[in-house]
Design a protein around this motif. Structure first.
Motif, PDB file in Angstrom:
ATOM      1  N   GLY A   1     -28.716  -2.523  41.306  1.00  0.00           N
ATOM      2  CA  GLY A   1     -29.974  -2.626  42.032  1.00  0.00           C
ATOM      3  C   GLY A   1     -30.150  -1.380  43.010  1.00  0.00           C
ATOM      4  N   TYR A   2     -29.132  -0.947  43.620  1.00  0.00           N
ATOM      5  CA  TYR A   2     -29.393   0.062  44.656  1.00  0.00           C
ATOM      6  C   TYR A   2     -30.366   0.992  44.690  1.00  0.00           C
ATOM      7  N   TRP A   3     -30.551   1.761  43.490  1.00  0.00           N
ATOM      8  CA  TRP A   3     -31.340   2.889  43.318  1.00  0.00           C
ATOM      9  C   TRP A   3     -32.895   2.455  43.207  1.00  0.00           C
ATOM     10  N   GLN A   4     -33.136   1.053  42.315  1.00  0.00           N
ATOM     11  CA  GLN A   4     -34.205   0.749  42.307  1.00  0.00           C
ATOM     12  C   GLN A   4     -34.916   0.292  43.662  1.00  0.00           C
ATOM     13  N   LYS A   5     -34.108  -0.399  44.566  1.00  0.00           N
ATOM     14  CA  LYS A   5     -34.490  -0.748  45.834  1.00  0.00           C
ATOM     15  C   LYS A   5     -34.629   0.456  46.779  1.00  0.00           C
ATOM     16  N   LYS A   6     -33.860   1.489  46.604  1.00  0.00           N
ATOM     17  CA  LYS A   6     -34.030   2.818  47.346  1.00  0.00           C
ATOM     18  C   LYS A   6     -35.465   3.259  47.005  1.00  0.00           C
ATOM     19  N   ALA A   7     -35.944   3.339  45.628  1.00  0.00           N
ATOM     20  CA  ALA A   7     -37.222   3.753  45.497  1.00  0.00           C
ATOM     21  C   ALA A   7     -38.413   3.094  46.098  1.00  0.00           C
TER      22      ALA A   7
END
Length: 436
Positions: free
Chosen positions: A56-62
């Motif tokens: 979920g890191y990249w979704q949160k980064k978005a």
């Protein structure tokens, strides 16, 4: 370098470069650029001890809510420092299996947790090339802990290894297979309980003992130490009875009838005895260091585990001194080798110079011979033409035609053309050492 578009360079990817790529580009994209799937890419990160972004890191980064990036941990001894295509990675160790244990009676001993190196290896050891009784196991698999045992005593061997490996781990010395990208050799370990000049292991005295493809090592500081646990052998008298060899002191021999012993004979063999020896050694080239512990009637190997761990834990200074001495000796050997090579190159250069001079002299001697022959021919024609002046008309024409035919047959005889083709010594070979 653009991390998203960069493939693996010929020199490979360092831990630092891989860490930067992993935290700036999704793993799926990086794996595709390198021609692999994300599971293989995750293996590379694990082997190089590089942390990966959580799920979920990249979704949160978005949306600006990503977790902070961690620091790259320091490389542990045995970790890969670089990866390139074709590099063999260590197979990941099985995770420790933690099971919920119900409360039991206080006097019931708890079995120690199985070390990751030893999880599931029992079956691999028992898939062996030989099922001969009284023989060491020779498993088909070679990437196994360095444990040598017979089928009857394999469980005991694994329990002893488990005690030692766990004790070393608790002291901060992790036990693992030797990294594939580092040069380490497995030391020969004598399996005889009592050292003898002769060796009679196995059937017909030709049995071979299994050894792993890569050593099992622990690290004392940054220095690797190889670990071997082997069941020892004892010299036993064997009797051939009813188509097979059995121990002379066995019940079968003691109960045999006299007529059965008439056509039997005895021989001696070294057979696994159920007692064990543990050997620690330095797997680095030219470092002769080892320590050995073996079971006796007074003490089993498990009781020696604290002394084993203490000996290895305190061996860093001793090993480092040996490594430093070997590095100096290796530097001296390299210097001597370089000097020997330089002497050889100078000798070859001197030989080439002498050979060039010899060939030039030989060619010049041949040119002189050709020159003498050519001038002799020329003198012959000049002398003949002079004598033609004193001949009558009819005879002069006939001789002139003969001379023309002779010149045509011999061709032009120009001595200077021979000299033009001559090669001087320096033209044949240019010395690399002007001081010769």
């Amino acid at each position: 370098m653009d991390p998203e578009n960069a493939a693996s360079p010929p020199a490979g990817i360092t831990r630092e470069d891989l860490f930067e790529r992993v935290w700036t580009t999704p793993i799926n994209h990086l794996a595709e650029k390198l021609g692999m799937n994300h599971y293989q890419f995750a293996r590379i990160c694990e082997a190089l001890n590089v942390p990966r972004p959580p799920a979920g890191y990249w979704q949160k980064k978005a949306v600006g809510k990503e977790a902070p990036r961690p620091e790259l941990p320091a490389a542990l001894p045995g970790d890969h420092a670089r990866w390139s295509k074709g590099t063999r990675l260590l197979a990941p160790l099985p995770k420790r299996v933690y099971r919920r244990v119900e409360r039991k009676a206080a006097d019931r001993p708890q079995r120690p947790a199985r070390h990751p190196m030893l999880i599931g290896v029992d079956e691999s050891f028992r898939k062996t090339r030989t099922d001969e009784k009284n023989e060491f196991l020779r498993p088909y698999k070679y990437l196994l802990p360095d444990i040598v045992a017979s089928a009857d005593h394999l469980s005991t061997a694994l329990d002893i290894a488990n005690e030692i490996y766990n004790a070393l781990d608790l002291k901060g010395h992790r036990v693992m297979f030797a990294p594939a990208d580092q040069e380490m050799r497995r030391r020969h370990v004598d399996e005889q309980e009592v050292p003898r000049k002769d060796r009679k292991y196995g059937r017909y005295q030709t049995g071979s003992i299994w050894s792993p493809r890569r050593p099992t090592v622990t690290y004392v500081g940054s220095i690797p130490v190889g670990l071997v646990l082997t069941e020892m052998t004892e010299r036993v008298t064997m009797r051939y009875l009813d188509g097979s060899y059995v121990r002379e002191d066995s019940k079968l021999v003691r109960s045999a009838r006299p007529w059965q012993l008439t056509h039997s004979w005895t021989t001696e063999q070294d057979l696994p005895c159920g007692r064990f020896r543990f050997v620690a050694y330095c797997p680095l080239a030219n470092i002769e260091w080892s320590a050995s512990w073996q079971e006796t009637d007074a003490a089993g190997l498990k009781s020696l585990v604290p002394s084993i761990v203490a000996r290895l834990h305190g061996s860093e200074a001793e090993l480092q001194a040996l490594i430093d001495a070997e590095e100096k000796a290796a530097a001296k050997r390299r210097k001597e080798w370089a000097e020997a090579q330089e002497r050889y190159r100078r000798q070859e250069d001197r030989r080439a110079v002498e050979q060039a001079l010899s060939h030039s002299k030989k060619q010049l001697a041949e040119i002189m011979e050709q020159w003498a022959a050519a001038t002799a021919v020329e003198r012959f024609f000049v002398e003949a033409e002079k004598r033609l002046e004193h001949l009558g008309e009819d005879r002069r024409e006939h001789i002139q035609s003969r001379l023309a035919l002779a010149r045509a047959m011999l061709g032009e005889q120009d001595p200077l053309s021979y000299l033009a083709d001559w090669l001087a010594p320096d033209e044949r070979y240019q010395t690399r050492y002007p001081d010769h």
